[in-house]
Design a protein around this motif. Structure first.
Motif, short mmCIF file in Angstrom:
data_model
loop_
_atom_site.label_atom_id
_atom_site.label_comp_id
_atom_site.label_asym_id
_atom_site.label_seq_id
_atom_site.Cartn_x
_atom_site.Cartn_y
_atom_site.Cartn_z
N GLY A 242 0.83 -1.14 -0.07
CA GLY A 242 -0.14 0.01 -0.07
C GLY A 242 0.71 1.17 0.01
N ASN A 243 0.20 2.36 0.36
CA ASN A 243 1.08 3.50 0.37
C ASN A 243 1.09 4.20 1.86
OD1 ASN A 243 1.36 3.94 -2.29
ND2 ASN A 243 -0.63 4.81 -2.47
N LYS A 244 2.50 4.83 2.21
CA LYS A 244 2.73 5.36 3.25
C LYS A 244 2.17 6.79 2.95
CE LYS A 244 6.79 6.22 4.43
NZ LYS A 244 8.15 5.76 4.71
N VAL A 245 1.18 7.45 3.82
CA VAL A 245 0.77 9.08 3.32
C VAL A 245 1.17 9.80 4.56
CG1 VAL A 245 -1.24 10.26 2.88
CG2 VAL A 245 -0.97 7.92 2.30
N THR A 246 1.90 10.88 4.02
CA THR A 246 2.40 11.99 5.18
C THR A 246 1.35 12.82 5.15
OG1 THR A 246 3.16 13.53 3.43
CG2 THR A 246 4.80 11.39 4.21
N PHE A 247 1.57 13.77 6.28
CA PHE A 247 0.93 14.98 6.77
C PHE A 247 0.59 15.76 5.23
CE2 PHE A 247 0.13 19.28 8.49
CZ PHE A 247 -0.89 18.90 9.04
N SER A 248 1.75 15.86 4.69
CA SER A 248 1.42 16.95 3.21
C SER A 248 0.86 15.91 2.32
CB SER A 248 2.84 17.19 2.84
OG SER A 248 3.79 16.21 2.70
#
Length: 63
Positions: A15-21
């Motif tokens: 999957g994806n790691k999603v940052t605050f930005s």
């Protein structure tokens, strides 16, 4: 050791790691696999089993 459960077939998920930005980079989740002695067809074998299958009672542990 292959990171795959021999009972349910659970393996690595991606999957994806999603940052605050909201940037996205790929990552993976590995299942919690344990090598246990289990009773398979009346005989004792060592098999790779995820902890979910152990906890749910899908595997009969050999002593």
């Amino acid at each position: 050791m292959a990171r795959i459960c021999e009972v349910c077939g659970k393996s690595k998920a991606f999957g994806n790691k999603v940052t605050f930005s909201n940037k996205k980079s790929s990552r993976s989740w590995a299942p919690n696999i344990r090598r246990v002695k289990a009773v398979v067809n009346g005989s004792t074998k060592r098999i790779n089993v995820c902890t979910r299958c152990l906890r749910s009672g899908y595997v009969q542990r050999a002593i």
